[in-house]
Design an enzyme around this catalytic site. Structure first.
Site, PDB file in Angstrom:
ATOM      1  N   PHE A  25     -29.547  30.880  62.714  1.00  0.00           N
ATOM      2  CA  PHE A  25     -29.219  32.408  63.384  1.00  0.00           C
ATOM      3  C   PHE A  25     -30.618  32.510  64.294  1.00  0.00           C
ATOM      4  O   PHE A  25     -31.767  32.178  64.139  1.00  0.00           O
ATOM      5  CB  PHE A  25     -29.540  33.285  62.171  1.00  0.00           C
ATOM      6  CG  PHE A  25     -28.311  33.634  61.567  1.00  0.00           C
ATOM      7  CD1 PHE A  25     -27.419  34.890  61.890  1.00  0.00           C
ATOM      8  CD2 PHE A  25     -27.502  32.628  60.992  1.00  0.00           C
ATOM      9  CE1 PHE A  25     -26.491  35.240  61.166  1.00  0.00           C
ATOM     10  CE2 PHE A  25     -26.296  33.105  60.275  1.00  0.00           C
ATOM     11  CZ  PHE A  25     -25.724  34.264  60.594  1.00  0.00           C
ATOM     12  N   CYS A  31     -31.640  46.542  71.518  1.00  0.00           N
ATOM     13  CA  CYS A  31     -30.305  46.885  71.284  1.00  0.00           C
ATOM     14  C   CYS A  31     -30.096  48.070  72.102  1.00  0.00           C
ATOM     15  O   CYS A  31     -31.170  48.811  72.312  1.00  0.00           O
ATOM     16  CB  CYS A  31     -29.917  47.366  69.636  1.00  0.00           C
ATOM     17  SG  CYS A  31     -28.360  47.659  69.484  1.00  0.00           S
ATOM     18  N   CYS A  46     -25.737  53.940  66.698  1.00  0.00           N
ATOM     19  CA  CYS A  46     -25.457  53.465  65.552  1.00  0.00           C
ATOM     20  C   CYS A  46     -26.591  53.837  64.540  1.00  0.00           C
ATOM     21  O   CYS A  46     -27.667  53.281  64.661  1.00  0.00           O
ATOM     22  CB  CYS A  46     -25.521  51.829  65.548  1.00  0.00           C
ATOM     23  SG  CYS A  46     -25.208  50.962  64.109  1.00  0.00           S
ATOM     24  N   CYS A  49     -27.632  50.936  61.027  1.00  0.00           N
ATOM     25  CA  CYS A  49     -28.064  49.234  61.170  1.00  0.00           C
ATOM     26  C   CYS A  49     -29.300  49.178  60.102  1.00  0.00           C
ATOM     27  O   CYS A  49     -29.952  49.939  59.782  1.00  0.00           O
ATOM     28  CB  CYS A  49     -28.709  49.206  62.481  1.00  0.00           C
ATOM     29  SG  CYS A  49     -29.436  47.530  62.922  1.00  0.00           S
ATOM     30  N   ASP A  50     -28.974  47.948  59.431  1.00  0.00           N
ATOM     31  CA  ASP A  50     -30.228  47.608  58.342  1.00  0.00           C
ATOM     32  C   ASP A  50     -31.125  46.101  58.763  1.00  0.00           C
ATOM     33  O   ASP A  50     -31.338  45.809  58.001  1.00  0.00           O
ATOM     34  CB  ASP A  50     -29.468  47.292  57.155  1.00  0.00           C
ATOM     35  CG  ASP A  50     -28.363  46.109  57.071  1.00  0.00           C
ATOM     36  OD1 ASP A  50     -27.934  45.635  58.277  1.00  0.00           O
ATOM     37  OD2 ASP A  50     -27.718  45.820  56.103  1.00  0.00           O
ATOM     38  N   THR A  51     -30.898  46.017  60.059  1.00  0.00           N
ATOM     39  CA  THR A  51     -31.618  44.759  60.516  1.00  0.00           C
ATOM     40  C   THR A  51     -32.804  45.083  61.255  1.00  0.00           C
ATOM     41  O   THR A  51     -33.014  45.917  62.217  1.00  0.00           O
ATOM     42  CB  THR A  51     -30.562  44.020  61.565  1.00  0.00           C
ATOM     43  OG1 THR A  51     -29.530  43.664  60.811  1.00  0.00           O
ATOM     44  CG2 THR A  51     -31.200  42.799  62.119  1.00  0.00           C
ATOM     45  N   GLU A 119     -22.657  37.337  67.702  1.00  0.00           N
ATOM     46  CA  GLU A 119     -22.094  38.701  66.963  1.00  0.00           C
ATOM     47  C   GLU A 119     -22.642  39.791  67.795  1.00  0.00           C
ATOM     48  O   GLU A 119     -23.720  39.884  67.811  1.00  0.00           O
ATOM     49  CB  GLU A 119     -22.734  38.731  65.702  1.00  0.00           C
ATOM     50  CG  GLU A 119     -22.266  37.704  64.773  1.00  0.00           C
ATOM     51  CD  GLU A 119     -22.711  37.486  63.181  1.00  0.00           C
ATOM     52  OE1 GLU A 119     -23.792  38.362  62.884  1.00  0.00           O
ATOM     53  OE2 GLU A 119     -22.112  36.891  62.466  1.00  0.00           O
ATOM     54  N   HIS A 207     -24.147  37.022  51.844  1.00  0.00           N
ATOM     55  CA  HIS A 207     -25.757  36.493  51.797  1.00  0.00           C
ATOM     56  C   HIS A 207     -26.649  37.739  51.028  1.00  0.00           C
ATOM     57  O   HIS A 207     -27.653  37.331  50.319  1.00  0.00           O
ATOM     58  CB  HIS A 207     -26.315  36.377  53.138  1.00  0.00           C
ATOM     59  CG  HIS A 207     -25.853  37.651  54.172  1.00  0.00           C
ATOM     60  ND1 HIS A 207     -24.867  37.924  54.290  1.00  0.00           N
ATOM     61  CD2 HIS A 207     -26.740  38.492  54.459  1.00  0.00           C
ATOM     62  CE1 HIS A 207     -24.726  39.221  55.136  1.00  0.00           C
ATOM     63  NE2 HIS A 207     -26.175  39.407  55.236  1.00  0.00           N
TER      64      HIS A 207
END
Length: 213
Positions: A25, A31, A46, A49-51, A119, A207
């Site tokens: 990855f 973003c 958004c 988002c959890d990243t 992605e 995951h």
């Protein structure tokens, strides 16, 4: 251009069509739908988002002056003991990777022996040469990429009814329950929707269930 990367790491793809496949990855910073900072979440397009994609201090992250440097860092994350016949696979993600991922980077990754997947939220045009394009639309964001290999819709999203995307040129339609405090409820809703609309298939974030990155 200089490529800014939060982290590069080897794991299993946790969701979508390639779930379970070993992959590197490459998470790009930045973003266009959210700054990544909690103080700005209320103004983000958004908001779920959890990243963490802010900064370049993650494992394997940094600033790479050339596409070749970036590809070298990705190649270094692929285990040396992996069988040669197992084709190398890199997932370019973010943030929004298409703010940075260009034809030069795709070419360099191909030269390093990688199949290149992206992605994306679909609001940016994609460079030529990508092997796999997964678009995850976000409500309120203009969609430029209306074709690809897989459309993965986080569900439910207000103003992002799955029916809005069924006429687009994606051979695989995935519905992914929104994570968070209502994940169990959202999973049930997604299951019910897929059963009632069999053109959609359920995508789980395996995951997170497995406790891997």
């Amino acid at each position: 251009m200089t490529y800014r990367v939060k982290e590069i790491y080897y794991t299993l793809q946790g969701e979508g069509t390639h779930v379970g496949r070993p992959a590197v990855f490459c998470r790009f910073t930045s973003c266009n739908l959210w700054t990544g900072r909690e103080k700005d979440r209320g103004r983000a397009v958004c908001q779920f988002c959890d990243t963490d994609f802010v900064g370049t201090e993650g494992p394997g992250g940094g600033r790479f002056a050339t596409a070749r440097d970036l590809a070298g860092a990705v190649a270094a994350a692929w285990p040396g003991q992996a069988q040669a016949r197992a084709r190398r696979f890199v997932v370019c993600t973010g943030g929004e990777p298409l703010l940075q991922l260009d034809e030069a980077a795709v070419g360099a990754l191909h030269a390093a022996g990688f199949e290149v997947a992206v992605e994306t939220n679909g609001t940016q045009n994609a460079p030529e040469g990508l092997d796999w394009v997964c678009v995850s639309p976000k409500a309120g964001a203009p969609l430029k990429l209306v074709s690809g290999d897989e459309l993965k819709l986080v569900f439910p999203q207000e103003d992002a009814d799955p029916r809005l995307f069924e006429g687009l040129d994606f051979p695989r339609l995935r519905l992914q329950p929104m994570d968070g405090p209502e994940r169990e409820k959202n999973t049930r809703l997604a299951v019910e929707y897929c059963l009632a609309h069999p053109q959609w298939q359920l995508s789980l974030q395996t995951h997170k269930y497995l406790g891997i990155a």
